[in-house]
Write a protein that holds these residues in place. Structure first.
Motif, PDB file in Angstrom:
ATOM      1  N   CYS A 141      21.200   1.906 -28.119  1.00 52.39           N
ATOM      2  CA  CYS A 141      21.002   2.994 -29.077  1.00 52.39           C
ATOM      3  C   CYS A 141      21.811   2.715 -30.340  1.00 52.39           C
ATOM      4  O   CYS A 141      22.965   2.319 -30.258  1.00 52.39           O
ATOM      5  CB  CYS A 141      21.435   4.319 -28.464  1.00 52.39           C
ATOM      6  SG  CYS A 141      21.167   5.678 -29.610  1.00 52.39           S
ATOM      7  N   LYS A 143      22.049   5.159 -32.806  1.00 53.90           N
ATOM      8  CA  LYS A 143      22.169   6.429 -33.513  1.00 53.90           C
ATOM      9  C   LYS A 143      23.613   6.904 -33.667  1.00 53.90           C
ATOM     10  O   LYS A 143      23.924   7.654 -34.571  1.00 53.90           O
ATOM     11  CB  LYS A 143      21.356   7.518 -32.791  1.00 53.90           C
ATOM     12  CG  LYS A 143      19.847   7.361 -32.946  1.00 53.90           C
ATOM     13  CD  LYS A 143      19.388   7.866 -34.296  1.00 53.90           C
ATOM     14  CE  LYS A 143      17.889   7.939 -34.438  1.00 53.90           C
ATOM     15  NZ  LYS A 143      17.226   6.639 -34.602  1.00 53.90           N
ATOM     16  N   TYR A 144      24.471   6.564 -32.776  1.00 54.08           N
ATOM     17  CA  TYR A 144      25.895   6.907 -32.867  1.00 54.08           C
ATOM     18  C   TYR A 144      26.167   8.397 -33.066  1.00 54.08           C
ATOM     19  O   TYR A 144      26.865   8.783 -33.996  1.00 54.08           O
ATOM     20  CB  TYR A 144      26.583   6.092 -33.975  1.00 54.08           C
ATOM     21  CG  TYR A 144      26.692   4.629 -33.611  1.00 54.08           C
ATOM     22  CD1 TYR A 144      27.744   4.165 -32.835  1.00 54.08           C
ATOM     23  CD2 TYR A 144      25.714   3.712 -34.010  1.00 54.08           C
ATOM     24  CE1 TYR A 144      27.833   2.827 -32.465  1.00 54.08           C
ATOM     25  CE2 TYR A 144      25.788   2.370 -33.645  1.00 54.08           C
ATOM     26  CZ  TYR A 144      26.850   1.938 -32.886  1.00 54.08           C
ATOM     27  OH  TYR A 144      26.942   0.636 -32.525  1.00 54.08           O
ATOM     28  N   CYS A 145      25.595   9.231 -32.232  1.00 58.70           N
ATOM     29  CA  CYS A 145      25.991  10.641 -32.223  1.00 58.70           C
ATOM     30  C   CYS A 145      27.485  10.655 -31.874  1.00 58.70           C
ATOM     31  O   CYS A 145      27.929   9.864 -31.032  1.00 58.70           O
ATOM     32  CB  CYS A 145      25.193  11.416 -31.181  1.00 58.70           C
ATOM     33  SG  CYS A 145      23.423  11.307 -31.482  1.00 58.70           S
ATOM     34  N   TYR A 147      29.503  12.355 -30.178  1.00 58.75           N
ATOM     35  CA  TYR A 147      30.009  12.707 -28.846  1.00 58.75           C
ATOM     36  C   TYR A 147      29.640  11.670 -27.787  1.00 58.75           C
ATOM     37  O   TYR A 147      30.082  11.754 -26.652  1.00 58.75           O
ATOM     38  CB  TYR A 147      29.421  14.072 -28.405  1.00 58.75           C
ATOM     39  CG  TYR A 147      27.912  14.125 -28.547  1.00 58.75           C
ATOM     40  CD1 TYR A 147      27.078  13.573 -27.593  1.00 58.75           C
ATOM     41  CD2 TYR A 147      27.324  14.698 -29.670  1.00 58.75           C
ATOM     42  CE1 TYR A 147      25.696  13.576 -27.741  1.00 58.75           C
ATOM     43  CE2 TYR A 147      25.948  14.712 -29.836  1.00 58.75           C
ATOM     44  CZ  TYR A 147      25.147  14.145 -28.872  1.00 58.75           C
ATOM     45  OH  TYR A 147      23.788  14.142 -29.023  1.00 58.75           O
ATOM     46  N   CYS A 148      28.805  10.695 -28.120  1.00 54.87           N
ATOM     47  CA  CYS A 148      28.073   9.968 -27.072  1.00 54.87           C
ATOM     48  C   CYS A 148      28.563   8.534 -26.854  1.00 54.87           C
ATOM     49  O   CYS A 148      28.770   7.774 -27.811  1.00 54.87           O
ATOM     50  CB  CYS A 148      26.588   9.960 -27.458  1.00 54.87           C
ATOM     51  SG  CYS A 148      25.545   9.169 -26.230  1.00 54.87           S
ATOM     52  N   VAL A 150      26.835   6.203 -25.219  1.00 63.91           N
ATOM     53  CA  VAL A 150      25.739   5.258 -24.968  1.00 63.91           C
ATOM     54  C   VAL A 150      25.739   4.035 -25.905  1.00 63.91           C
ATOM     55  O   VAL A 150      25.607   2.907 -25.443  1.00 63.91           O
ATOM     56  CB  VAL A 150      24.370   5.987 -24.960  1.00 63.91           C
ATOM     57  CG1 VAL A 150      23.208   5.007 -24.975  1.00 63.91           C
ATOM     58  CG2 VAL A 150      24.270   6.887 -23.737  1.00 63.91           C
ATOM     59  N   PRO A 151      25.913   4.214 -27.232  1.00 67.32           N
ATOM     60  CA  PRO A 151      25.895   3.018 -28.089  1.00 67.32           C
ATOM     61  C   PRO A 151      26.978   2.010 -27.699  1.00 67.32           C
ATOM     62  O   PRO A 151      26.827   0.808 -27.940  1.00 67.32           O
ATOM     63  CB  PRO A 151      26.149   3.580 -29.487  1.00 67.32           C
ATOM     64  CG  PRO A 151      25.677   4.998 -29.405  1.00 67.32           C
ATOM     65  CD  PRO A 151      26.039   5.452 -28.023  1.00 67.32           C
ATOM     66  N   GLN A 185      16.769   4.929 -24.559  1.00 69.68           N
ATOM     67  CA  GLN A 185      17.676   5.986 -25.032  1.00 69.68           C
ATOM     68  C   GLN A 185      17.008   6.722 -26.181  1.00 69.68           C
ATOM     69  O   GLN A 185      17.259   7.892 -26.419  1.00 69.68           O
ATOM     70  CB  GLN A 185      19.007   5.396 -25.498  1.00 69.68           C
ATOM     71  CG  GLN A 185      19.763   4.675 -24.412  1.00 69.68           C
ATOM     72  CD  GLN A 185      19.957   5.532 -23.194  1.00 69.68           C
ATOM     73  OE1 GLN A 185      20.066   6.754 -23.303  1.00 69.68           O
ATOM     74  NE2 GLN A 185      19.989   4.919 -22.038  1.00 69.68           N
ATOM     75  N   HIS A 223      14.536  10.878 -30.032  1.00 67.70           N
ATOM     76  CA  HIS A 223      15.403  11.550 -30.994  1.00 67.70           C
ATOM     77  C   HIS A 223      14.501  12.296 -31.980  1.00 67.70           C
ATOM     78  O   HIS A 223      13.555  11.713 -32.514  1.00 67.70           O
ATOM     79  CB  HIS A 223      16.245  10.505 -31.725  1.00 67.70           C
ATOM     80  CG  HIS A 223      17.338  11.102 -32.548  1.00 67.70           C
ATOM     81  ND1 HIS A 223      17.098  11.863 -33.673  1.00 67.70           N
ATOM     82  CD2 HIS A 223      18.682  11.067 -32.408  1.00 67.70           C
ATOM     83  CE1 HIS A 223      18.247  12.256 -34.183  1.00 67.70           C
ATOM     84  NE2 HIS A 223      19.230  11.792 -33.441  1.00 67.70           N
ATOM     85  N   ARG A 262      23.737  14.256 -35.890  1.00 71.50           N
ATOM     86  CA  ARG A 262      22.378  14.263 -35.355  1.00 71.50           C
ATOM     87  C   ARG A 262      21.337  13.985 -36.450  1.00 71.50           C
ATOM     88  O   ARG A 262      20.152  13.896 -36.164  1.00 71.50           O
ATOM     89  CB  ARG A 262      22.069  15.598 -34.663  1.00 71.50           C
ATOM     90  CG  ARG A 262      22.741  15.771 -33.322  1.00 71.50           C
ATOM     91  CD  ARG A 262      22.268  14.743 -32.311  1.00 71.50           C
ATOM     92  NE  ARG A 262      20.929  15.029 -31.799  1.00 71.50           N
ATOM     93  CZ  ARG A 262      20.328  14.270 -30.885  1.00 71.50           C
ATOM     94  NH1 ARG A 262      20.929  13.190 -30.404  1.00 71.50           N
ATOM     95  NH2 ARG A 262      19.122  14.574 -30.459  1.00 71.50           N
TER      96      ARG A 262
END
Ligand code: SAH
Ligand code: SF4
Length: 431
Positions: A141, A143-145, A147-148, A150-151, A185, A223, A262
């Motif tokens: 991913c 996107k680099y939100c 809180y996340c 995943v990246p 993702q 997303h 977001r």
């Protein structure tokens, strides 16, 4: 994604000659394929690994794979000296070699590459379900939100070639599978990293619809920023594509959305939902929500509450914010007290339960198309899902498993619609 990775790893081990066992005690090899998305997921595995360490070591080999392996890497060996290997999300292909190496050298091994190389043998996956399958289309991913994790635990986006995906879907259809869920993702980033393929997500969906006999296609997750008009038209036009879109809102306040990175505002999100509902009037929407993000005020939480009231999702996964190491949000004070997070969580769960009940009520006396998947837990009734992902329980025998049936809904309870296959469905409207 984790489930699919587990199926691929199981397939590799079976090919190697290992036999799956169903109890932990008799296993010679135990692998924990882990998730790091929230603290609770990690704590469960840490607790279990601790217990295994305290017991005399009965298992020949114990390994940790998945996101926790990426987040904690070889520090896991310090905490759990009885652990034999740590294998990251981007190194699944190395599993067989690592098991061999441990058997020969008896050394602790860790391998956690940052980037995924598309070299997995997906066809080897050992699936228990014979009706529906997960198919990976993009990993990572970008996107680099804030809180996340995943990246950081899955690396940057890497799309899988359209030919390889279509080929897998064809083979699945040939072996009796009726439904695939395309996984990533952020599936609708598909193909953007490979402009040379000229195949974006909606193009891929069209190819699967045109070139394979798969009856139902779903995707997870998307997303909102990348939910394009082309994708909406695909949901409307492609017969195989189910009218269900997971559309994760996360928060109803534009200030919180900005802090979450977001990249859409509340207004833009509402506009997109309106556009989707206009193009696909019978679409069902799912969402993800986080409550108690750092600095979320009562008023901002009320904006999330009001958004859910207005948008009426058919399914919502609602979480209390959990600070994750290595993410930007971790640097901010986790200032919403746990009781406040839990109270906000409960209010949204109650609201969603009420909305869900009202939505299910609308299905009474309608006839829905159900893909019958298996026997329900009680072993007597059959279980399946509608195109819009509603769970349906009905009477019937094993011969119906794997078939699409019209089902007349006569009642519902909890999350489930109850129905029967009508004698004559000529006059009934199928939704
Ligand atoms: N790629 C998907 C989400 C994958 S993670 C998307 O962007 O929608 C699944 C869900 O877990 C997220 O949508 C979010 O609601 C939740 N989540 C992720 N990190 C979290 C955290 N630190 N605390 C609480 N919930 C989190
Ligand atoms: Fe995480 Fe999804 Fe945001 Fe990617 S888009 S950082 S996976 S929440």
């Amino acid at each position: 994604m984790n489930e699919l990775d587990t199926e691929i790893m199981a397939g590799q081990l079976v090919k190697k000659g290992l036999t799956p066992v169903h109890d932990e005690e008799s296993a010679d090899l135990l692998i924990f394929n882990t998730c790091s998305i929230r603290d609770l997921a990690e704590r469960k595995v840490m607790g279990k690994l601790g217990l295994l360490g305290r017991a005399a070591k009965k298992h020949s080999i114990i390994g940790v794979t998945g996101c926790m392996a990426m987040a904690k890497k070889d520090t896991l060996f310090r905490k759990f000296p009885h652990l034999d290997f740590v294998l990251g999300t981007n190194n699944i292909t190395d599993l067989e070699a690592i098991v061999d190496e441990i058997l020969y050298t008896n050394r602790q091994i860790h391998k956690t590459d940052d980037r995924f190389e598309e070299n997995l043998d997906y066809l080897i996956a050992k699936r228990d379900n014979q009706v529906k399958a997960h198919v990976s289309i993009i990993r990572g991913c970008d996107k680099y939100c804030t809180y996340c994790v995943v990246p950081y635990t899955r690396g940057e986006e890497v799309s899988r070639s359209p030919d390889s995906i279509v080929d897998e879907c064809k083979r699945l259809a040939d072996t009796g599978y009726k439904e695939v869920t395309l996984l990533g993702q952020n599936v609708n980033s598909y193909g953007k990293d490979r402009p040379d393929w000229g195949c974006l997500f909606h193009d891929l969906l069209a190819r699967i619809d045109r070139e394979t006999d798969i009856k139902r296609v779903r995707f997870m997750t998307s997303h909102p920023i990348d939910i394009t008009p082309e994708l909406m038209q695909a949901v409307r036009d492609l017969p195989s594509l189910c009218e269900f879109v997971h559309f994760p809102l996360q928060a109803g306040s534009s200030r919180i959305l900005k802090k979450m990175h977001r990249i859409y505002t509340r207004e833009q999100y509402f506009e997109k939902v309106a556009m989707l509902r206009q193009i696909v009037p019978n679409v069902s929407l799912g969402t993800d929500i986080i409550v108690g993000f750092p600095t979320e005020t009562d008023e901002e939480f009320e904006e999330t509450y009001a958004a859910m009231q207005e948008l009426r999702f058919s399914i919502a996964f609602i979480y209390a914010y959990s600070a994750r190491k290595g993410t930007p949000a971790k640097r901010w004070k986790d200032d919403i007290p746990e009781e406040v997070k839990q109270e906000r969580l409960q209010r949204l769960l109650d609201l969603q339960a009420q909305i869900g009940k009202e939505e299910r009520q609308k299905f009474l006396d309608t006839t829905v198309e159900v893909l019958i998947e298996r026997f329900n837990k009680d072993g007597k009734m059959l279980k399946g899902r509608t195109r819009c992902w509603k769970k349906v329980i009905l009477e019937g025998d094993a011969s119906l498993i794997g078939t699409l049936q019209p089902v007349q809904v006569h009642s519902f309870h909890h999350e489930t619609l109850l129905g029967k296959i009508p004698q004559s469905n000529d006059l009934l409207k199928i939704v």
